[in-house]
Design a protein around this motif. Structure first.
Motif, short mmCIF file in Angstrom:
data_model
loop_
_atom_site.label_atom_id
_atom_site.label_comp_id
_atom_site.label_asym_id
_atom_site.label_seq_id
_atom_site.Cartn_x
_atom_site.Cartn_y
_atom_site.Cartn_z
N PRO A 111 1.12 -1.59 0.01
CA PRO A 111 -0.20 -0.03 -0.68
C PRO A 111 1.25 0.99 -0.04
CG PRO A 111 -0.87 -1.98 1.51
CD PRO A 111 0.48 -2.19 1.17
N THR A 113 1.24 5.56 0.67
CA THR A 113 0.60 6.40 1.67
C THR A 113 0.16 7.82 1.38
OG1 THR A 113 2.67 6.86 2.78
CG2 THR A 113 1.21 4.95 3.60
N ARG A 202 -9.50 11.44 -0.53
CA ARG A 202 -9.92 10.38 0.17
C ARG A 202 -10.91 9.34 -0.06
NH1 ARG A 202 -5.32 11.64 3.45
NH2 ARG A 202 -6.15 9.54 4.79
N TYR A 215 -7.31 6.48 2.06
CA TYR A 215 -6.39 5.87 1.13
C TYR A 215 -6.47 7.71 0.84
CZ TYR A 215 -4.24 1.82 2.05
OH TYR A 215 -4.11 0.59 2.79
N SER A 230 -4.09 -0.48 -1.99
CA SER A 230 -4.32 -0.42 -0.81
C SER A 230 -3.86 -2.24 -0.69
CB SER A 230 -6.04 -0.67 -0.05
OG SER A 230 -6.50 -1.84 -0.91
#
Length: 885
Positions: A111, A113, A202, A215, A230
């Motif tokens: 994933p 960030t 998001r 995310y 993800s």
């Protein structure tokens, strides 16, 4: 833990840069990045945790800081989990191959960030939102470029123009609105509108995600993009029921199998801020393996049928047995049961959770075929139909067969029973093609074997070399070389026999170089590819394997005067004629009128029965039926020998090579050569014979081996001293010299005796008549080995003294004389080692031999015998060599 201000400043500065979406954002220098890397690992982790920085992402980002326009990866590979202690211990143990769940690997990643850079084009349907920037290029009366951002109120403020409300508009509507406003308020000016930096949004990804959470993604992100960000779906998560919820309502359900199997992305919608992607667990799975195009673990829906499953595994392979598909499933009691389903029938199978489907492959053996192997131009498999015969497959001998083919002996290998046993039918291609014999009707899966009429490669290659003038004929030669790689293996599989690899036998040096090798000593590689020896080997092995007490082995043997004696398959109703054809036909020397059949009879105990038959009558009116393990003996004609020759050289009137009849004597041949010349030294004649030569070679071989063992034994004796021991180099040299001595095969004769003149000659006999020799030779342990003029008044001692006398190591008690005719006597005892002529005095041509004292050789008495043989053979060979000059 306290950190320096510079460190905190750098971390805050890096955090700002890593999370900023603007291309124009400031970039930390390489020096600052290197300074951050020099921080202790603990400080890096504390700062990363405090400011929400992912160290892996930051490290990846720092590598590309030197080029801000470099495309950034949307997803990183997953970190490999460290092996546990149990896994490391079992790492090298054999593991059963497990099926991989279908579709999960495509989304497997680590994933991210932070929001990745998106360079994709903005579609006209995109709805602009707060934070999006719009790039406006003016041209015409006024030119300029403006980058404006939609504020929190949803307005777009263009310089020198009144603000307009744009939130909720599509990109196409935005372009039309701005263009119309500029054309109305700025006369003579036109605008080109494009989207600049998009405001990130998001979304929530929950359920069976690799790492669920919130995310930051691009406003153009779809459901599959969110799955990538993800890290994908866990193996227990569903790929077929991924839900998108917006404000608590279900917007759509995505079935990733539609995308992965059929390329349908219609349900892969663009997400909006605040959307939730929910991945439920998979509730129904099946395993599919075997003869299918895609082996894997698949997830099912309740509505999936057999046809849907076939689409999942990509259909069956060509060799799949669709009529007997094995399904293992749980019964209502929770126990495993095995069922068979016919997938050829529609709706014959309904999948249940936990099913394991195994699609077995059908047999690789051909069906409804006739296999042709051997000396043919087109080997391989042919279609079999009811009523097909040999004549239907082979129609033109010149086109269908190689030039080496044997038209008199061929076989049909036929399967019988359910155990894979075979039966053998023998036939003649020539008789079938010429209509002299009934054409054989073939059955399904028969194998037709056509042999070469040659047994060895050398004979076969010589014929092919003589006839291979055209490209087509050269191609036929190439077919022979390729046959072992393809056709032979198929034939061995057909009859169910595996070819055993034979180790090459090591050949040790021998003195039998001139002795003919028997057929048993021939290397298997020397046999022709299509010879009886090679093609029959697996057939004979199969017939031996399938023999039982009630069904004796179907083999017979033919020996004697045939081209290829040996063991052959026993076909139905085989008689003498079939046995002779199997053996390649009769030789010229065969006595057909008298044939013997040796038969094993079991009447309480094993007995041998001999049946004598007249072969000529049997060939005309067959009555004999061969049985299991019969041996047919074809005898040669009495006194038959193709060519018997002897050689007469030296002091005769007409020397040369003469052909003789069986039983002819030496006296008869002497008369044919005109008798002896006036210079002939009959007492020094040398007569050699091949049979004696073979015996001498055997004796020399045995003597060398015995001497070698004696040397080894004596070397371990305790009383052996350095003074009386022979060095290893000397012993080895003597042994090698003895091993290299060539047998001569000399037979001692005396023309003064009637037995010599009545000697019956054999093939290969040779007689050498030397000229008169007025000399006596002295060899061995004397100071000077020399040849002296013969003097009847001199004794043995006189000749030795004339040669300088004896050496220190001479054995004066074993001095012996080799007479000119090859006989040997010891003057001291008068005993003879060969024929005693009754004369103990020296004669012209004699040789005095002074042997070495055996005490100087560790008391090995064999040395004296070896020395005698070497001297005798060397003297005879020297005499023959002098005659041939």
């Amino acid at each position: 833990m306290k950190l320096s201000k510079l460190t905190v400043f750098f971390v805050l500065f890096s955090l700002f840069v890593f999370n900023a979406g603007s291309v124009n954002a400031a970039t930390p220098s390489q020096k600052q990045i290197e300074q951050f890397k020099k921080l202790p690992k603990a400080q890096q982790e504390i700062l990363a945790k405090r400011y929400g920085i992912d160290l892996n992402s930051a490290a990846s980002q720092s590598k590309s800081m030197g080029n801000v326009n470099q495309e950034e990866k949307s997803i990183l590979p997953r970190e490999e989990e460290s092996e546990s202690l149990d896994e490391s211990e079992n790492k090298y143990k054999p593991k059963q191959e497990e099926l991989e769940p279908f579709g999960y690997q495509i989304f497997a990643g680590e994933p991210m960030t932070f929001m990745p850079t998106e360079l994709a084009a903005v579609p006209d349907s995109y709805q602009v939102g707060v934070g999006d920037s719009v790039k406006i290029n003016l041209y015409g009366k006024t030119s300029g470029e403006y980058i404006v951002e939609i504020d929190r109120e949803g307005r777009l403020a263009i310089p020198e123009l009144t603000p307009i409300h744009v939130v909720g508009l599509t990109f196409k509507e935005l372009k039309d609105l701005i263009g119309e406003k500029i054309s109305q308020e700025m006369i003579g000016v036109k605008a080109f509108i494009s989207m600049g930096q998009l405001s990130p949004m998001r979304v929530m990804i929950v359920g069976e995600s690799y790492k669920p959470g919130s995310y930051t993604v691009s406003p153009l992100a779809t459901v599959t993009h969110a799955l990538f960000v993800s890290g994908g779906v866990r193996e227990n998560g569903s790929l077929r029921k991924i839900q998108v919820k917006r404000a608590g309502k279900l917007i759509t359900t995505l079935d990733l199998y539609d995308l992965l199997l059929f390329g349908d992305s219609s349900k892969d919608i663009v997400l909006k801020p605040g959307d939730v992607v929910f991945i439920p667990p998979a509730t129904k799975k099946i395993k599919i393996k075997g003869a299918v195009n895609r082996e894997a673990v698949f997830e099912l829906k309740e509505s999936d049928s057999k046809e849907n499953i076939e689409a999942m595994f990509g259909g069956f392979q060509a060799n799949a047995n669709k009529e007997k598909v094995v399904v293992s499933r749980y019964n209502p009691d929770g126990r495993r049961v095995t069922l068979n389903f016919n997938f050829e029938q529609p709706s014959s199978y309904y999948p249940l959770n936990g099913d394991e489907i195994l699609v077995n492959a059908k047999s690789t053996r051909y069906q409804n075929t006739v296999t042709v192997v051997g000396a043919v131009t087109q080997p391989g498999h042919y279609e079999w139909k009811e009523g097909v015969r040999i004549g239907d497959i082979f129609q033109s001998p010149r086109e269908d067969f190689l030039s080496i083919a044997d038209y008199s002996y061929s076989l049909i290998i036929r399967e019988v029973g359910f155990s894979g046993d075979i039966d053998v039918l023998q036939f003649s291609l020539q008789d079938v093609l010429e209509g002299k014999a009934n054409d054989i009707e073939l059955q399904s899966n028969d194998a037709v074997v056509v042999f070469s009429r040659y047994q060895f490669k050398e004979e076969e290659n010589q014929l092919l070399d003589n006839f291979a003038y055209s490209k087509e004929q050269l191609k036929l030669r190439e077919n022979i070389k390729l046959w072992e790689e393809y056709e032979r293996q198929n034939f061995l599989l057909y009859i169910g026999v595996e070819e055993e690899e034979k180790e090459e036998e090591k050949k040790r040096p021998s003195i039998y170089s001139e002795i003919e090798q028997s057929q048993d000593d021939v290397d298997s590689e020397d046999y022709a590819v299509f010879s009886r020896e090679k093609l029959l080997a697996p057939i004979l092995a199969k017939l031996k394997q399938q023999a039982t007490p009630k069904s004796p082995v179907k083999l017979f043997s033919i020996e004697g005067q045939v081209k290829f004696p040996g063991t052959y398959p026993l076909s139905q109703h085989a008689g003498l004629s079939e046995a002779i054809l199997a053996g390649g036909g009769l030789l010229e020397s065969a006595l057909v009128s008298k044939v013997e059949v040796t038969r094993l009879v079991y009447e309480g105990e094993k007995q041998v029965e001999h049946v004598a038959i007249n072969g000529e009558n049997e060939l005309q009116a067959p009555k004999l039926a061969l049985q299991s393990k019969d041996t047919v003996n074809i005898f040669p004609k009495p006194n038959w020998q193709e060519r018997v020759q002897v050689k007469i050289l030296g002091e005769v009137k007409f020397p040369g090579t003469y052909t003789i009849s069986r039983g002819e004597t030496l006296e008869s041949v002497i008369q044919r050569v005109g008798g002896f010349s006036e210079f002939a030294h009959k007492e020094g004649s040398i007569f050699t014979r091949e049979s004696v030569k073979r015996k001498e070679a055997t004796h020399l071989q045995r003597l060398t081996e015995e001497l070698r063992r004696n040397i080894i034994t004596s070397s371990f004796q305790k009383n052996t001293t350095a003074n009386n021991s022979l060095s290893y180099a000397d012993m080895d040299k003597i042994l090698k010299d003895l091993s290299n001595v060539e047998a001569l095969g000399r037979l001692i004769i005396d023309f003064n005796k009637e037995s010599t003149m009545a000697l019956q000659l054999e093939d290969g006999d040779a007689l050498y008549i030397p000229a008169l020799q007025e000399s006596v030779s002295v060899i061995g342990e004397v100071n000077v080995a020399a040849t002296h003029i013969y003097d009847s008044r001199k004794s043995i001692e006189d000749y030795i003294q004339a040669s300088g006398g004896l050496k220190k190591k001479a054995d004066d008690e074993r001095i012996y004389v080799i007479k000119a005719n090859g006989s040997v006597y010891v003057p001291n005892s008068g005993s003879w080692f060969a024929v005693n002529s009754g004369v103990n005095d020296l004669s012209p041509g004699d040789t005095i031999v002074v042997p070495l004292d055996a005490h100087y050789l560790d008391n090995l008495t064999l040395w004296s015998t070896a020395t005698q043989i070497v001297y005798q053979l060397g003297l005879a060979a020297a005499s023959i060599a002098s005659l041939s000059k």
